[in-house]
Scaffold this active site. Structure first.
Site, PDB file in Angstrom:
ATOM      1  N   SER A  29      -2.959  -1.762   9.270  1.00  0.00           N
ATOM      2  CA  SER A  29      -3.967  -1.765  10.327  1.00  0.00           C
ATOM      3  C   SER A  29      -5.177  -2.616   9.991  1.00  0.00           C
ATOM      4  CB  SER A  29      -4.429  -0.323  10.588  1.00  0.00           C
ATOM      5  OG  SER A  29      -5.055   0.216   9.433  1.00  0.00           O
ATOM      6  N   CYS A  51       4.003  16.428 -20.639  1.00  0.00           N
ATOM      7  CA  CYS A  51       3.980  15.004 -20.965  1.00  0.00           C
ATOM      8  C   CYS A  51       4.915  14.741 -22.141  1.00  0.00           C
ATOM      9  CB  CYS A  51       2.561  14.568 -21.317  1.00  0.00           C
ATOM     10  SG  CYS A  51       2.453  12.893 -21.995  1.00  0.00           S
ATOM     11  N   GLY A 110       2.541  -4.736   8.828  1.00  0.00           N
ATOM     12  CA  GLY A 110       2.516  -3.305   9.088  1.00  0.00           C
ATOM     13  C   GLY A 110       1.309  -2.589   8.537  1.00  0.00           C
ATOM     14  N   GLN A 151       0.823  -1.199   0.000  1.00  0.00           N
ATOM     15  CA  GLN A 151       0.000   0.000   0.000  1.00  0.00           C
ATOM     16  C   GLN A 151       0.864   1.259   0.000  1.00  0.00           C
ATOM     17  OE1 GLN A 151      -2.121  -1.848   3.533  1.00  0.00           O
ATOM     18  NE2 GLN A 151      -3.808  -0.670   2.689  1.00  0.00           N
ATOM     19  N   ASN A 152       2.160   1.090   0.154  1.00  0.00           N
ATOM     20  CA  ASN A 152       3.072   2.227   0.239  1.00  0.00           C
ATOM     21  C   ASN A 152       3.407   2.777  -1.141  1.00  0.00           C
ATOM     22  OD1 ASN A 152       3.079   1.712   2.993  1.00  0.00           O
ATOM     23  ND2 ASN A 152       4.949   0.474   2.899  1.00  0.00           N
ATOM     24  N   ILE A 153       3.672   4.068  -1.203  1.00  0.00           N
ATOM     25  CA  ILE A 153       4.012   4.708  -2.476  1.00  0.00           C
ATOM     26  C   ILE A 153       5.494   5.079  -2.534  1.00  0.00           C
ATOM     27  CG2 ILE A 153       1.668   5.534  -2.892  1.00  0.00           C
ATOM     28  CD1 ILE A 153       2.500   8.297  -1.904  1.00  0.00           C
ATOM     29  N   ASP A 154       6.269   4.639  -1.548  1.00  0.00           N
ATOM     30  CA  ASP A 154       7.715   4.849  -1.585  1.00  0.00           C
ATOM     31  C   ASP A 154       8.366   3.745  -2.413  1.00  0.00           C
ATOM     32  OD1 ASP A 154       8.626   2.546   0.181  1.00  0.00           O
ATOM     33  OD2 ASP A 154       7.317   3.589   1.595  1.00  0.00           O
ATOM     34  N   CYS A 159       0.036  11.069 -17.222  1.00  0.00           N
ATOM     35  CA  CYS A 159      -0.571  12.141 -17.999  1.00  0.00           C
ATOM     36  C   CYS A 159      -2.075  11.935 -18.007  1.00  0.00           C
ATOM     37  CB  CYS A 159      -0.034  12.166 -19.430  1.00  0.00           C
ATOM     38  SG  CYS A 159      -0.843  13.434 -20.461  1.00  0.00           S
ATOM     39  N   HIS A 197      -1.307   1.334  -4.536  1.00  0.00           N
ATOM     40  CA  HIS A 197      -1.671   2.751  -4.589  1.00  0.00           C
ATOM     41  C   HIS A 197      -0.731   3.568  -5.473  1.00  0.00           C
ATOM     42  CE1 HIS A 197      -3.726   2.073  -0.432  1.00  0.00           C
ATOM     43  NE2 HIS A 197      -4.518   1.749  -1.434  1.00  0.00           N
TER      44      HIS A 197
END
Length: 260
Positions: free
Chosen positions: A188, A145, A186, A100-103, A126, A118
């Site tokens: 919830s 773009c 990690g 779920q992390n965007i890092d 674009c 995510h």
């Protein structure tokens, strides 16, 4: 303990599904952006579909802050344990890691199986032609773009904003019905649709459904004995920091792969 929960794989080879959330990266120094313990200065509400339409500058500012936060961070022992587990067993098992992390800490640790539910701040989208391409610098009005040359607010982060549908649900939902081991790390279990993933796996007969998290779900905190009995669709729960429990549990899962 795990060896008593499964005696054979449901298919020809083990199928393992890992779902990770903010708790995987928090020990690397990435702030928690919402929920208990989050920094009130970090306005997650800015990352919404509504603001992308009406105030794109606010979305860009929030995304750029996260880019700066992430730049100072490095993969921790939990990231590395997942990457090493996948590398060691990828020819013996079907292993999918949905985060779920965007890092990008999973990739930096060497994780070759991670899928971003995510999206990722390392990619741009674009809104005019739908092209996805590597992010260049920071987000601002006027970014262009490379395919259709659209600009102004057309180039946005390729992340799922509040009010948008997560990536990959078309293949994730059927995949969950075939897994042998579901591991939530990690997270919830309150953010949907990911919160339903373990329920789908359990309903389809997945023998092992793990929750590895720093804190117990709120309902479980009032009955500590539930940790031994399981909680809801989870039948294996270990509480603690990801850097401590993830390497230990994945080592035990590896032993199952080698011995069954």
């Amino acid at each position: 303990m795990l060896s008593t929960m499964i005696k054979k794989w449901r298919g020809e080879r083990p199928s393992i599904f890992i779902l990770s959330g903010a708790g995987l990266s928090v020990e690397s120094g990435i702030p928690t952006y919402r929920g208990e313990g989050s920094d009130p200065k970090n306005d997650s509400a800015s990352l919404s579909r509504g603001y992308m339409r009406s105030l794109p500058e606010r979305v860009f500012e929030a995304a750029n802050q996260r880019i700066r936060d992430f730049d100072a961070c490095e993969p921790n022992a939990a990231h590395k344990a997942i990457a090493q587990f996948i590398k060691k067993y990828r020819l013996q098992a079907d292993i999918v890691h949905v985060t779920q992390n965007i890092d990008s800490l999973c990739e930096e640790a060497g994780d070759t199986a991670v899928f971003h539910l995510h999206g990722s701040l390392n990619r741009s989208l674009c809104q005019k032609c739908g092209t996805v391409f590597p992010r260049k610098g920071f987000y601002k009005m006027g970014n262009i773009c490379p395919k259709c040359r659209a600009q102004f607010s057309a180039v946005r982060p390729d992340v799922v904003l509040f009010g948008e549908t997560p990536h990959g649900l078309d293949w994730i939902m059927p995949y969950l019905k075939e897994v042998d081991i579901f591991i939530a790390i990690g997270t919830s279990g309150t953010v949907y649709p990911a919160a339903d993933f373990v329920t789908i796996a359990a309903s389809a007969g997945a023998p092992i459904r793990m929750l590895l998290n720093k804190e117990a779900p709120r309902e479980m905190q009032f009955n500590c004995s539930m940790m031994d009995e399981g909680y809801g669709p989870f039948n294996y729960i270990r509480l603690g920091k990801a850097t401590g429990i993830v390497p230990m549990v994945l080592k035990e899962v590896g032993q199952l792969i080698e011995n069954i």
